[in-house]
Design an enzyme around this catalytic site. Structure first.
Site, PDB file in Angstrom:
ATOM      1  N   CYS A   1       0.806  -1.676   0.438  1.00  0.00           N
ATOM      2  CA  CYS A   1       0.268  -0.085   0.296  1.00  0.00           C
ATOM      3  C   CYS A   1       0.276   1.009   0.012  1.00  0.00           C
ATOM      4  CB  CYS A   1      -1.227   0.009   1.146  1.00  0.00           C
ATOM      5  SG  CYS A   1      -2.233  -1.360   1.261  1.00  0.00           S
TER       6      CYS A   1
ATOM      7  N   HIS B   1      -8.523   1.879  -5.859  1.00  0.00           N
ATOM      8  CA  HIS B   1      -9.362   1.240  -5.705  1.00  0.00           C
ATOM      9  C   HIS B   1     -10.916   2.150  -5.924  1.00  0.00           C
ATOM     10  CE1 HIS B   1      -7.499  -1.006  -2.571  1.00  0.00           C
ATOM     11  NE2 HIS B   1      -6.803   0.485  -1.780  1.00  0.00           N
TER      12      HIS B   1
ATOM     13  N   ASP C   1     -13.804  11.628  -6.906  1.00  0.00           N
ATOM     14  CA  ASP C   1     -14.336  10.713  -7.626  1.00  0.00           C
ATOM     15  C   ASP C   1     -13.302  10.946  -8.608  1.00  0.00           C
ATOM     16  OD1 ASP C   1     -14.841   8.834  -9.123  1.00  0.00           O
ATOM     17  OD2 ASP C   1     -16.568  10.083 -10.034  1.00  0.00           O
ATOM     18  N   HIS C   2     -12.191   9.678  -8.788  1.00  0.00           N
ATOM     19  CA  HIS C   2     -10.902  10.289 -10.296  1.00  0.00           C
ATOM     20  C   HIS C   2     -10.269  11.459  -9.561  1.00  0.00           C
ATOM     21  CE1 HIS C   2     -14.703   8.173 -12.742  1.00  0.00           C
ATOM     22  NE2 HIS C   2     -13.342   7.832 -13.513  1.00  0.00           N
TER      23      HIS C   2
ATOM     24  N   GLU D   1     -13.285  -0.216   0.484  1.00  0.00           N
ATOM     25  CA  GLU D   1     -11.747  -0.399  -0.247  1.00  0.00           C
ATOM     26  C   GLU D   1     -12.297  -1.195  -1.318  1.00  0.00           C
ATOM     27  OE1 GLU D   1      -8.581   1.477   2.140  1.00  0.00           O
ATOM     28  OE2 GLU D   1      -7.942  -0.902   1.626  1.00  0.00           O
TER      29      GLU D   1
END
Lengths: 145, 145, 145, 145, 145, 145
Positions: free
Chosen positions: A33, A41, A79-80, A124
């Site tokens: 990670c 994710h 988001d993105h 996740e």
């Protein structure tokens, strides 16, 4: 009380890393990670609100309205995006799923027009997730390295 | 012929971007997928092999063996990585789900001990995916900007 | 060729019924699906397009654009509607999942800016679904009773 | 206490509408859920019972028996029906997912041969659901318009 | 407190049967679950741990570590095994999903390096599952027939 | 042609084992799937039929009828059974997912009142599955050891 839930999704990159640790410590603690350029994710976010159904609408809270609040307050910001760099309300916070549910709770708690925030659940992956019910918890802001 | 499939998953960051385009063109064409620091997905990869069941084992190909091949050839290279920078076999390739299925096919095609590669399916999310059956397709390697 | 798929969902009511049959025949043939006031489903629609990835974008067809086409041509007409009465392009058509995939194909086939429509898959529930690949099929328009 | 859950599904049509509101108010409040001829869903119902495993069977309650109770008391009444018109125990009740969980609780609570009803969860779609634990809540019966 | 969950899966055979009952009683009580040679399931196990995120890692408990504990303590003992015969910690216990969650709790409770075990959820199928939160419950060990 | 699919599920135990192999060979080849007392799965079976929608019903084949055929011919024989011992039509056949799809095809092929069997898909888990389209394949019946 009745508990209603609305699900939303977002896709984001993140990296688990603490600037106070050495590279070796970051590697040992966060393992894969800790990849420097990040990984990502498809997160699934579930927001649960508790309340009494309005006698004339049967709604605790209009789920379309709840969706609009989640989209405006959370999804548009994450988001993105890369959670370590692109999101003002996450600056300095290690973006583990545990820390994210607490931060999301603090943002959404005061935004509901009716009902009371009851639970934030964040997946996740379909094998790893966190839930938060608003109990006192500290989320540390790291000093940047 | 019987067709057997093994599913695997990986989590990765990526960015859709072509160095030959201006920033404005990249933004217009790839929209939120063009975020400079990337975003990410939980990818789901399904590999399908066609063959005849061995009379003495009932296996077209031992699915544990197929899993080991997928892990060694693909998952180790892409899991918890940034697809634009960390993966040698993707250098210069725009990591759309369409291009990824073709690249994964080319890697896996020659690695099977029995049976014949029939289909690669890759989900970027549960709403978007690509399938590839080995028909001739060009995947362009971009010159770096 | 690479095959890309975009998933969309809609919620609709429908009733299986043929005006040329007697009530008893409708009841016997369509059973509980013949309930006069209808019942409903969360439909899941998957649209698959075949094509070559564009060398400069890596896209067969921008999935955001495909989503916009599906929404505009299909979802806006059927979502939160009664399929027997509210949808102009379904008038007189018994709304079985078999007939719906053929009608949706005919609408979408000419609307794609690139690639070629390959498959329409429609789930009425997670246990029942239909697929259609464009082979010649007749969908009969019933005379209203 | 151990909590056991049995899942069941049903497909139904419904319309959100209050006869005391004008058409404009119904349209504004319930939006596309107010479509006069209704729309529909594949509902997923989860019934959770709390109790101690019987020492000689290991069962809190035989899940096959719980399934039979859910089917007889709820599913037979609502599956492939229009919730606003076809279901005696829903007459005059706006069929939101919040109201449905409370009504289903009241029906099932007294029907269990062992264990105690703990939770009713009802999914209207995979993005919208309600949970109810039996706390006092009013569900208003509307006068018909 | 934040609650984190890790999911694991295993495939096992089992038979519901009590040696103190006659064959007829076993057949009547356990029905098709009493098939003498057993039947089987893909079990899904979810382990939830409550705790405070560590200020320097953001982890309640490293989910990779939790996975390793679940694998070592539970999955290695039950995966691809017959639960009635092959698993030392289940000897004499009727392997209902209710009894299994209690036994798994007792094994895992003392094995966590940080946080506190909060919930064990076990799915026998996607329609049947049990949850356990550590409340006092007796799981009887049957004398062998 | 339109292709319609009906899904069914069953839970069964099985063991991968060939009596002509030594114990060591069975162990090496089938690994944990060779556990002498067996293990088990929740199998998911999808049966796809190709045909033309009937002009007056819109059905290729009534999916309720297809479900009844699958239940009667397959599910009753295998659900809550041990596939190596309890199922007459599997005697001597190594119950891999590859062999099972071929055997199920041979049983169902002649039982359809309309349409033509197109595909049998069988999931042993959500990560492993086989598909069969009726091409000539040999499934060997082992001599018992």
């Amino acid at each position: 009380m009745v508990y209603i839930t609305r699900k939303a999704t977002f896709s984001a990159a993140h990296r688990l890393y603490n600037p106070k640790f050495s590279d070796e410590e970051n590697e040992r603690i966060f393992d894969k990670c800790n990849n420097p350029l990040g990984h990502g994710h498809n997160y699934v976010l579930e927001v649960t609100v508790a309340g009494h159904p309005d006698p004339d609408t049967g709604y605790v809270l209009d789920l379309k309205e709840l969706k609009a609040i989640i989209d405006r307050e959370i999804i548009e910001a994450v988001d993105h995006k890369h959670l370590n760099y692109d999101v003002p309300f996450l600056r300095g916070i290690i973006p583990t799923v545990e820390n994210l549910v607490v931060v999301f709770w603090r943002i959404l708690e005061s935004k509901l027009p009716s009902g009371k925030l009851y639970r934030i659940r964040l997946f996740e992956s379909d094998a790893n997730w966190a839930e938060y019910y608003g109990e006192p918890v500290e989320v540390k802001v790291q000093e940047e390295g």
